[in-house]
Every structure is written in structure tokens, then in C-alpha cells.
Design an enzyme around this catalytic site. Structure first.
Site, PDB file in Angstrom:
ATOM      1  N   HIS A  22      43.744  32.148  32.335  1.00 34.34           N
ATOM      2  CA  HIS A  22      43.108  31.972  31.020  1.00 34.34           C
ATOM      3  C   HIS A  22      42.740  30.498  30.857  1.00 34.34           C
ATOM      4  CE1 HIS A  22      42.565  31.797  26.686  1.00 34.34           C
ATOM      5  NE2 HIS A  22      42.409  33.110  26.721  1.00 34.34           N
ATOM      6  N   ASN A  80      44.790  39.827  23.498  1.00 36.80           N
ATOM      7  CA  ASN A  80      45.617  38.718  23.979  1.00 36.80           C
ATOM      8  C   ASN A  80      46.273  38.083  22.760  1.00 36.80           C
ATOM      9  OD1 ASN A  80      46.719  36.415  25.072  1.00 36.80           O
ATOM     10  ND2 ASN A  80      44.741  35.398  25.447  1.00 36.80           N
ATOM     11  N   GLU A 131      34.791  34.360  29.988  1.00 32.31           N
ATOM     12  CA  GLU A 131      35.116  33.806  28.675  1.00 32.31           C
ATOM     13  C   GLU A 131      34.570  32.383  28.579  1.00 32.31           C
ATOM     14  OE1 GLU A 131      38.648  35.933  26.806  1.00 32.31           O
ATOM     15  OE2 GLU A 131      39.483  34.324  28.008  1.00 32.31           O
ATOM     16  N   GLU A 162      43.091  28.524  28.529  1.00 30.28           N
ATOM     17  CA  GLU A 162      44.157  27.709  27.919  1.00 30.28           C
ATOM     18  C   GLU A 162      45.198  27.324  28.976  1.00 30.28           C
ATOM     19  OE1 GLU A 162      44.972  30.391  24.669  1.00 30.28           O
ATOM     20  OE2 GLU A 162      42.995  29.919  23.852  1.00 30.28           O
ATOM     21  N   SER A 221      35.608  35.075  20.758  1.00 28.08           N
ATOM     22  CA  SER A 221      35.303  35.396  19.357  1.00 28.08           C
ATOM     23  C   SER A 221      34.692  36.786  19.168  1.00 28.08           C
ATOM     24  CB  SER A 221      34.401  34.313  18.741  1.00 28.08           C
ATOM     25  OG  SER A 221      35.079  33.070  18.731  1.00 28.08           O
ATOM     26  N   GLY A 253      38.108  31.300  20.294  1.00 26.57           N
ATOM     27  CA  GLY A 253      38.791  30.874  19.081  1.00 26.57           C
ATOM     28  C   GLY A 253      37.938  30.000  18.172  1.00 26.57           C
ATOM     29  N   LYS A 289      48.348  35.764  22.666  1.00 26.89           N
ATOM     30  CA  LYS A 289      48.676  34.342  22.869  1.00 26.89           C
ATOM     31  C   LYS A 289      50.121  34.091  22.397  1.00 26.89           C
ATOM     32  CE  LYS A 289      43.839  33.291  22.334  1.00 26.89           C
ATOM     33  NZ  LYS A 289      42.832  32.250  22.347  1.00 26.89           N
TER      34      LYS A 289
HETATM   35  C1  PEP Z   1      41.057  34.876  24.313  1.00 26.74           C
HETATM   36  O1  PEP Z   1      42.163  34.547  23.954  1.00 26.74           O
HETATM   37  O2  PEP Z   1      40.889  35.186  25.505  1.00 26.74           O
HETATM   38  C2  PEP Z   1      39.955  34.918  23.346  1.00 26.74           C
HETATM   39  C3  PEP Z   1      38.776  35.319  23.750  1.00 26.74           C
HETATM   40  O3  PEP Z   1      40.245  34.518  22.054  1.00 26.74           O
HETATM   41  P1  PEP Z   1      39.307  34.754  20.742  1.00 26.74           P
HETATM   42  O4  PEP Z   1      38.931  36.218  20.753  1.00 26.74           O
HETATM   43  O5  PEP Z   1      40.185  34.381  19.606  1.00 26.74           O
HETATM   44  O6  PEP Z   1      38.110  33.876  20.895  1.00 26.74           O
END
Ligand code: PEP
Length: 261
Positions: A96, A10, A170, A98, A216, A176, A12
Site C-alpha cells: 500500500h 481497507n 491507486e 502508505e 476516494s 484519502g 487502515k
Molecule cells: C486506500 O486506503 O487504499 C484508499 C483508497 O483510501 P480512500 O478510499 O480513503 O482514498
């Protein structure tokens, strides 16, 4: 049939068209080696067409990070499922954290988007997960939140088969932040999601749905997470932005298949 793992990046709100071209050119030959893994890249709308064009006929699935559930009309700033298909997208991230937290997407909207994606022939990767406060708020605060999110989505997908959608668990506190759920935490949540799918839609459906972990994930922890029984891959933000680290994650997914053989 064993489920085929997916390693999904992803991006982003990152990468210009030129950066996306360079990345995709570097990824394509490397992704071709991972024959037993689905590799997906969720690009911003602005470079999605280029990623899809370059990936056509390859092992890489081009996907979008969001869309709106109406097909056309007075929805300024939005992009529809037919528009994504027109660009060559085959998958889309839905809900997501976010989008939910920063842009006010509700469970209702997420369910409508997942339904529309499936109807349109786009593979939705539906994200669910709890905040730290929710996790700590009661003995099973994680499950209170996640079961509601998953339940709302499948309520609207009565005609779908298990292979038609993907969930990504998630935990919001792990996105992040560098803080990862332990492999046991990931298995616990994802195993419970599969149990819920089994109870509500039967064994065949539950065994067909791929459920990813996200939060992460990086080359140093991917193998342990991928080794969990119910974990079918990962949705990765930060560590997907460079080809080299993303390829290491793809290799971890490929090795997890080889270990089962
Ligand atoms: C994500 O954007 O869904 C995500 C898990 O980001 P990260 O791997 O940076 O934690």
C-alpha cells in the site's frame, strides 16, 4: 470466464475489537446478497482474528493490511504469512502506498511479499500508483512509475497463475483526498497494466488477474468506475468504515455484473 469483481475495504488503523465485531455482524447478512461479488475486509492485526472467526463460512473474505516475508525469527514487531493463516486470513494487502511512503517499503520488498503470499496460499492485493509530481513530471509519468512497480512484482511470480494475485491501481494523489481519478484515467492505467501482463505472461494470465481501482471511491462515483472495461472492483479506505456506505459500494459492484449479463 469473466472475472469476479471484488469490493475490498481497507480499514487502515481504525476500529477496536468491539467496533470490528459490530461492523462484521452488520455486514455479513448484507454481503450475502451480493452473490456475484467477492467482499473483502482488510482489518488491523488486532481485530483480524475476530473478523475472520465471524466471517468463516460466509461470503466475506478476511484479510490483513501487511505482513513480513520471513516466516519466523528475530523480526520484532512483524507478522508472518503462517501467522495470518493461523488467524483465518485469506488475503493480504501488499505495498500500500502508505507502507511504501511512511514505512520505506521498496519495490524489492513488495515483490518478495507478493511472492511469499502466493506461496503461502494468501491472496495478495498488490498496490501500485504514482504521486501527483510523478504523474506531471513527463508525458507519461504515471506509466513510468506504475509499469516499474508491476514489472518488478511479476518478475518474481513466474509460477503463479493470474487468479493467484490481484493488483490495485491507486494513484497516491487520490487516496484519502476526496480527489478521484476520472473513470477514463482509471481505465487507462488499468488497461495498460493488463496489456503489460499480457505482453509479459500471455493472454490467459492477463485475463485472470483482477485489477482494482482505489482512491476516494464512494457511493456517488463507484458505478461509473465499476463500469470501465478493465476495472474489476475497488479498494476502499474511508467509505468502507461504515457498513451502510460499504454496502452501497458492494451493490454498485453487483449491479455492474448485472448490467453485463
Ligand atoms: C486506500 O486506503 O487504499 C484508499 C483508497 O483510501 P480512500 O478510499 O480513503 O482514498
Amino acid at each position: 470466464m469473466p472475472r469476479r469483481p471484488m469490493m475490498a475495504g481497507n480499514w487502515k488503523m481504525n476500529k477496536t475489537v468491539a467496533e470490528a465485531q459490530e461492523y462484521t455482524a452488520g455486514l455479513l447478512p448484507r454481503a450475502a446478497d451480493a452473490e456475484e461479488v467477492d467482499v473483502a475486509v482488510f482489518a488491523p492485526f488486532t481485530c483480524l482474528h475476530e473478523v475472520a472467526r465471524m466471517s468463516e463460512g460466509s461470503a466475506v473474505i478476511a484479510g490483513a493490511q501487511n505482513f513480513y516475508y520471513e516466516d519466523s525469527g528475530a523480526f520484532t514487531g512483524e507478522v508472518s504469512a503462517p501467522m495470518l493463516l493461523d488467524l483465518g486470513a485469506r488475503a493480504v494487502i501488499v505495498g500500500h502506498s502508505e507502507r511504501r511512503e511512511l514505512f520505506g517499503e521498496t519495490d524489492e520488498m513488495v515483490a518478495r511479499k507478493a511472492r511469499r503470499a502466493v506461496q503461502a496460499g494468501l491472496l495478495p492485493v498488490v498496490c501500485v500508483g504514482e504521486t501527483k509530481e510523478e504523474r506531471d513530471s513527463s508525458p507519461d509519468g504515471m506509466w513510468e512509475k506504475v509499469s516499474g512497480q508491476v514489472g518488478r512484482v511479476i518478475e518474481d511470480l513466474e509460477d503463479a497463475g493470474g487468479e493467484d494475485l490481484i493488483f490495485a491501481y491507486e494513484p497516491i494523489w487520490a487516496i484519502g483526498t476526496g480527489e478521484t481519478a476520472t473513470p477514463d484515467d482509471a481505465q487507462d492505467a488499468i488497461g495498460k497494466i493488463r496489456d503489460l501482463l499480457r505482453e509479459s505472461r500471455g493472454e490467459g494470465f492477463a485475463e485472470g488477474v483482477r485489477i482494482l481501482y482505489g482512491g476516494s471511491v464512494k457511493p456517488g462515483n463507484a458505478a461509473e468506475i465499476m463500469a470501465q472495461r478493465d476495472v474489476d472492483g475497488a479498494l476502499v479506505g474511508g467509505a468502507s468504515l461504515e457498513v451502510e456506505s460499504f454496502v452501497e459500494l458492494i451493490e454498485a459492484a453487483q449491479n455492474s455484473v448485472s448490467r453485463q449479463d
